[in-house]
Design an enzyme around this catalytic site. Structure first.
Site, PDB file in Angstrom:
ATOM      1  N   TYR A   1       5.181  -2.338  12.897  1.00  0.00           N
ATOM      2  CA  TYR A   1       3.754  -2.654  12.845  1.00  0.00           C
ATOM      3  C   TYR A   1       3.302  -3.450  14.066  1.00  0.00           C
ATOM      4  CZ  TYR A   1       4.267  -1.563   7.835  1.00  0.00           C
ATOM      5  OH  TYR A   1       4.544  -0.972   6.622  1.00  0.00           O
TER       6      TYR A   1
ATOM      7  N   LYS B   1      -3.242  -2.770   1.943  1.00  0.00           N
ATOM      8  CA  LYS B   1      -3.714  -3.380   3.174  1.00  0.00           C
ATOM      9  C   LYS B   1      -5.174  -3.793   2.995  1.00  0.00           C
ATOM     10  CE  LYS B   1      -5.526  -2.388   7.684  1.00  0.00           C
ATOM     11  NZ  LYS B   1      -6.103  -1.316   8.517  1.00  0.00           N
TER      12      LYS B   1
END
Length: 276
Positions: free
Chosen positions: A54, A233
């Site tokens: 990420y 998220k």
């Protein structure tokens, strides 16, 4: 709708892992990512999920440091990328992850995918070593199919704690859930809102209207009712809070049955190196 948890200790847990966490995939702006993590922790979240791939472990660490929450109260997970799964690379890159996160250990370290440099015996021996020396509290796997879970269970000295996979009302993963239950492995759902597709499903919208909540809250409540941990998220305060409020949603048997019929095996994440 019922009242959401008033304190972090009221959040449902799977073993010692809070069943609602903050996902940080594609939260790439360092300031935004750090602020999202801080906001979530100060709101009551205690489970934060990131990964080497990420590119935001340092920002996640900044957010944890900025929050008014002790490190030992945060369940922190990261993942080793598929280029780094040889034994020595697992050890070296995990140390780099700890440095970026600004922590001495992580609660859960995942094999991100059983792909590329993944060799079960070689890779998992490194995870065992990290568990033995206290660098990681739990060993996890991600995107593992039933046969991969069974193989990892056979090889590891440590227990496989969790398997993180895509799971939502349109990809309910019943076979995989059964396999994980057989091995006492927790299921953690990424993309639990099907990248927003749940907002366009009439059945979920009807159930949301019935309970006067959002479609996201319905989907997250459905996962929790299945015993599945979710890590949606979210970046802004409003979305982080909306997901948090899902902890106060109680779906009835009729709601669960209607959602259960939505399973379409729709994948949002399907790279060429996937094991399926």
């Amino acid at each position: 709708m019922t009242t959401p948890p008033r304190t972090a200790s009221d959040v449902p847990h799977a073993k010692d892992m809070p069943m609602l966490g903050l996902g940080t995939w594609q939260n790439e702006d360092p300031e935004q990512c750090a602020e999202s993590v801080r906001t979530a922790l100060d709101m009551g979240y205690r489970h934060i999920d990131t990964a080497q791939a990420y590119g935001n472990e340092a920002a996640v660490g900044d957010g944890i440091e900025a929050a008014d929450v002790d490190r030992e109260d945060v369940f922190l997970a990261t993942k080793v990328w598929i280029d780094n799964l040889s034994h020595d690379d697992v050890l070296a890159t995990t140390e780099e992850s700890l440095e970026k996160l600004g922590v001495d250990y992580v609660d859960l370290l995942y094999v991100h995918w059983p792909s590329r440099t993944y060799d079960p015996a070689d890779t998992l021996a490194a995870f065992d070593a990290l568990a033995e020396d206290g660098t990681i509290e739990h060993v996890g796997v991600s995107n593992f199919e039933p046969e991969h879970v069974a193989e990892a269970e056979e090889i590891l000295a440590a227990d496989v704690f969790a398997n993180q996979v895509e799971c939502h009302p349109f990809l309910q993963q019943e076979e995989l859930r059964a396999a994980c239950d057989e091995h006492d492995v927790e299921l953690v759902a990424y993309s639990p809102l099907a990248r927003g597709s749940v907002f366009d499903e009439p059945v979920i919208s009807e159930i949301a209207g019935k309970h006067d909540v959002s479609e996201a809250q319905v989907s997250l409540a459905w996962l929790r009712e299945q015993g599945i941990t979710a890590i949606p998220k979210a970046t802004g305060h409003a979305h982080i809070e909306d997901n948090w409020l899902s902890l106060g949603v109680d779906l009835d048997d009729g709601d669960l049955e209607r959602i259960g019929r939505l399973d379409r095996s729709d994948r949002e994440v399907d790279p060429g190196f996937a094991p399926w």
